[in-house]
Design a protein around this motif. Structure first.
Motif, mmCIF file in Angstrom:
data_model
loop_
_atom_site.group_PDB
_atom_site.id
_atom_site.type_symbol
_atom_site.label_atom_id
_atom_site.label_comp_id
_atom_site.label_asym_id
_atom_site.label_seq_id
_atom_site.Cartn_x
_atom_site.Cartn_y
_atom_site.Cartn_z
ATOM 1 N N ILE A 73 -2.710 -4.199 6.326
ATOM 2 C CA ILE A 73 -1.397 -3.777 6.823
ATOM 3 C C ILE A 73 -1.305 -2.254 6.819
ATOM 4 N N ARG A 74 -1.827 -1.640 5.758
ATOM 5 C CA ARG A 74 -1.807 -0.167 5.678
ATOM 6 C C ARG A 74 -2.613 0.437 6.833
ATOM 7 N N ARG A 75 -3.779 -0.132 7.119
ATOM 8 C CA ARG A 75 -4.603 0.354 8.232
ATOM 9 C C ARG A 75 -3.907 0.152 9.570
ATOM 10 N N LEU A 76 -3.222 -0.980 9.714
ATOM 11 C CA LEU A 76 -2.487 -1.255 10.955
ATOM 12 C C LEU A 76 -1.395 -0.217 11.187
ATOM 13 N N LEU A 77 -0.608 0.048 10.148
ATOM 14 C CA LEU A 77 0.498 0.994 10.294
ATOM 15 C C LEU A 77 0.011 2.414 10.496
#
Length: 333
Positions: A73-77
């Protein structure tokens, strides 16, 4: 009721919690992890969020409910991962989990049904988790032992074995349970001996050499192709009295006429139409026999049919009645 949000307003963490349904501690966690930081932190340490941060929190919460990992999720954001890539990777992980859960369910059902001893639990778990290569090796060992000295052609032996046994990517609970039972049987010396003796008895009588010859196997395969065409026609909803039905009826008549050395005639076609219905009756009886039979080789065939899906296909798409109707319709010019 949560009211309409103001794009120009900053919201305290308590109100963000009420609007998103997240706990205050969860919002703080996402802030501390750098996933959704507050827009502003007051001198008194109060965290404030605008509508965009709140929307991001709801998005993150949804992804977490779908069991997506925090790092993904961190990489996506941060733009290092697209939503499609995240969904694809996570779906693959979930598929692996589903397969493991199904495997465990099958093992547990087998343990409950068979009143399994404690020392057998490890074996059952290993059997459920076998790779395709492991299954092939087990099947090879089984067939090498039971076919040793059997006076049948290699082609007939291949027909009996029915090719590699492969579980589908998403096996049903029934298929997994059938594989566990079969794998346990294949390793059992008594079962191997019983199957070997049953095959010796079956293929030692008069006429066995002819019925198991390569020539007869080729005839079986030709008949299988015709039955496959009838099955496809039935699935497609093709009428038995259609031109395709006539073509299949002609092929079946020629095929059985060659084997029986009987010329084509209306009487022969009427007989074949009746015989096909008898085959259907016997086939249905054999399916029922599979469920209760104590004969070792019959049980082997039953389990293989469940694992490769042919049992379900046979039950759903038997073309015998359709072929019988096509043969009857072909009697008329």
């Amino acid at each position: 009721m949560v009211g309409v949000m103001d794009d120009n307003r900053l919201y305290a963490i308590g109100e963000v919690a009420r609007r998103t349904g997240l706990s205050v501690s969860a919002i703080r966690f996402y802030s501390d992890e750098g996933v959704v930081p507050p827009v502003e932190v007051t001198a008194g340490g109060h965290r404030l969020y605008d509508v965009h941060a709140i929307a991001r929190l709801e998005f993150v919460s949804t992804l977490r409910e779908l069991d997506a990992g925090l790092e993904d999720i961190r990489r996506l954001l941060a733009g290092g991962l697209t939503l499609t890539e995240l969904a694809t990777a996570h779906l693959s992980r979930l598929d692996d989990q589903v397969r493991r859960i199904r495997s465990r369910q099958a093992v547990l059902r087998t343990i409950a049904r068979q009143h399994t001893e404690a020392e057998q639990v490890v074996l059952l778990h290993k059997l459920a988790g076998m790779s395709d290569e492991d299954r092939d090796r087990l099947m090879d060992d089984f067939w090498s032992e039971i076919s040793e000295g059997l006076q049948v052609s290699p082609d007939f032996l291949g027909l009996m074995r029915n090719g590699p046994l492969v579980l589908p990517d998403e096996p049903s609970a029934e298929q997994l349970e059938a594989w566990i039972e079969l794998a346990d049987l294949l390793r059992n010396a008594d079962f191997r001996r019983e199957v070997r003796e049953a095959l010796r008895e079956t293929f030692s009588g008069p006429g066995a050499a002819m019925m198991t010859s390569s020539k007869m196997v080729a005839a079986f395969e030709r008949g299988g192709v015709i039955m496959g065409r009838a099955q496809e026609a039935q699935r497609a909803g093709t009428p038995a009295d259609s031109p395709l039905g006539r073509e299949i009826a002609d092929a079946y008549t020629a095929y059985l006429g060659e084997i029986a050395e009987t010329p084509d005639s209306p009487a022969f076609r009427e007989k074949l139409a009746a015989d096909v219905l008898d085959i259907e009756r016997l086939h249905l009886e054999s399916l029922e026999e599979y469920k209760t039979s104590t004969d070792p080789y019959t049980r082997y065939q039953s389990l293989v049919a469940i694992i490769d899906g042919s049992a379900r296909q046979a039950a759903e798409f038997m073309p015998f009645a359709w072929l019988s109707a096509a043969l009857k319709a072909s009697v008329s010019p």
